[in-house]
Scaffold this active site. Structure first.
Site, PDB file in Angstrom:
ATOM      1  N   ASP A 130      56.015  16.737 -15.643  1.00  0.00           N
ATOM      2  CA  ASP A 130      57.031  17.313 -14.781  1.00  0.00           C
ATOM      3  C   ASP A 130      56.469  18.651 -14.307  1.00  0.00           C
ATOM      4  O   ASP A 130      55.544  19.192 -14.915  1.00  0.00           O
ATOM      5  CB  ASP A 130      58.328  17.505 -15.563  1.00  0.00           C
ATOM      6  CG  ASP A 130      59.415  18.173 -14.747  1.00  0.00           C
ATOM      7  OD1 ASP A 130      59.671  17.723 -13.615  1.00  0.00           O
ATOM      8  OD2 ASP A 130      59.982  19.163 -15.234  1.00  0.00           O
TER       9      ASP A 130
ATOM     10  N   ASP B 141      58.521  21.847 -12.740  1.00  0.00           N
ATOM     11  CA  ASP B 141      59.335  23.016 -13.071  1.00  0.00           C
ATOM     12  C   ASP B 141      59.790  22.957 -14.534  1.00  0.00           C
ATOM     13  O   ASP B 141      60.438  22.007 -14.946  1.00  0.00           O
ATOM     14  CB  ASP B 141      60.548  23.110 -12.147  1.00  0.00           C
ATOM     15  CG  ASP B 141      60.149  23.210 -10.678  1.00  0.00           C
ATOM     16  OD1 ASP B 141      59.055  23.724 -10.391  1.00  0.00           O
ATOM     17  OD2 ASP B 141      60.942  22.762  -9.825  1.00  0.00           O
TER      18      ASP B 141
END
Length: 189
Positions: free
Chosen positions: A7, A9
């Site tokens: 991922d 953020d």
């Protein structure tokens, strides 16, 4: 093929409840870029899979998102790291798309495009939906405590998360996970 899915953020860079809307707001978490560079040196392909609903909300354009990703890539290249691909969902929560995590659409797309089975592939995330999408796609979810990770850990400990194994390995940050992975001491994974 050795593959790691990340991922963005909260795993690679600091997250913001107000969204990362400009390249200036994109600030890497200490050690994250170095960890990706270490994976690159060990011949891992690193792929980013990220929700970017700020686009649907009108907070940033595709062009600005590309500028943010170029900043990430430039800083990573200076350390010897590479990203093989970036998959992103530009939709909002009400857009009824199949790609927005916690749905596994981006993971399935990645699997098709790279012609790889995701079984045994580590997917690192900080939020509940990251872990759910990875698990639903057949990847091995890895949780980090950065970003939304502490909230996610609390929800997991209270049994509030569906579709994520209770024994999902959890690490302080991406750097710690990569050190364990590359040490060969995968008993904790």
């Amino acid at each position: 093929m050795k593959l790691i899915i990340l991922d963005r953020d909260g795993v690679i860079n600091h997250d913001s409840d107000a969204f990362i809307k400009t390249p200036d707001e994109w600030i890497p978490i200490d050690g994250s870029l170095e960890a990706i560079a270490d994976l690159t040196r060990e011949d891992y392909q690193v792929v980013i899979v990220t929700n970017q609903s700020g686009i649907a909300r009108g907070l940033l354009s595709i062009n600005t998102l590309n500028q943010i990703h170029q900043k990430l890539l430039d800083q990573l290249h200076s350390l010897g790291g590479e990203i093989s691909a970036i998959f992103f969902c530009p939709h909002g929560a009400d857009d009824d798309c199949m790609c927005r995590k916690p749905l596994p659409g981006m993971f399935h797309d990645l699997s098709k495009r790279l012609r790889v089975d995701l079984a045994g592939v580590y997917a690192v995330g900080d939020s509940v939906r990251d872990l759910q999408a990875a698990t639903r796609a057949g990847a091995t979810a890895i949780a980090v405590r950065t970003g939304k990770g502490m909230r996610t850990q609390m929800a997991r400990s209270q049994g509030e998360i569906e579709d994520v194994p209770h024994d999902t390995p959890t690490f302080d940050d991406l750097s710690t996970f990569v050190k364990v992975l590359l040490s060969g001491d995968t008993a904790t994974l």
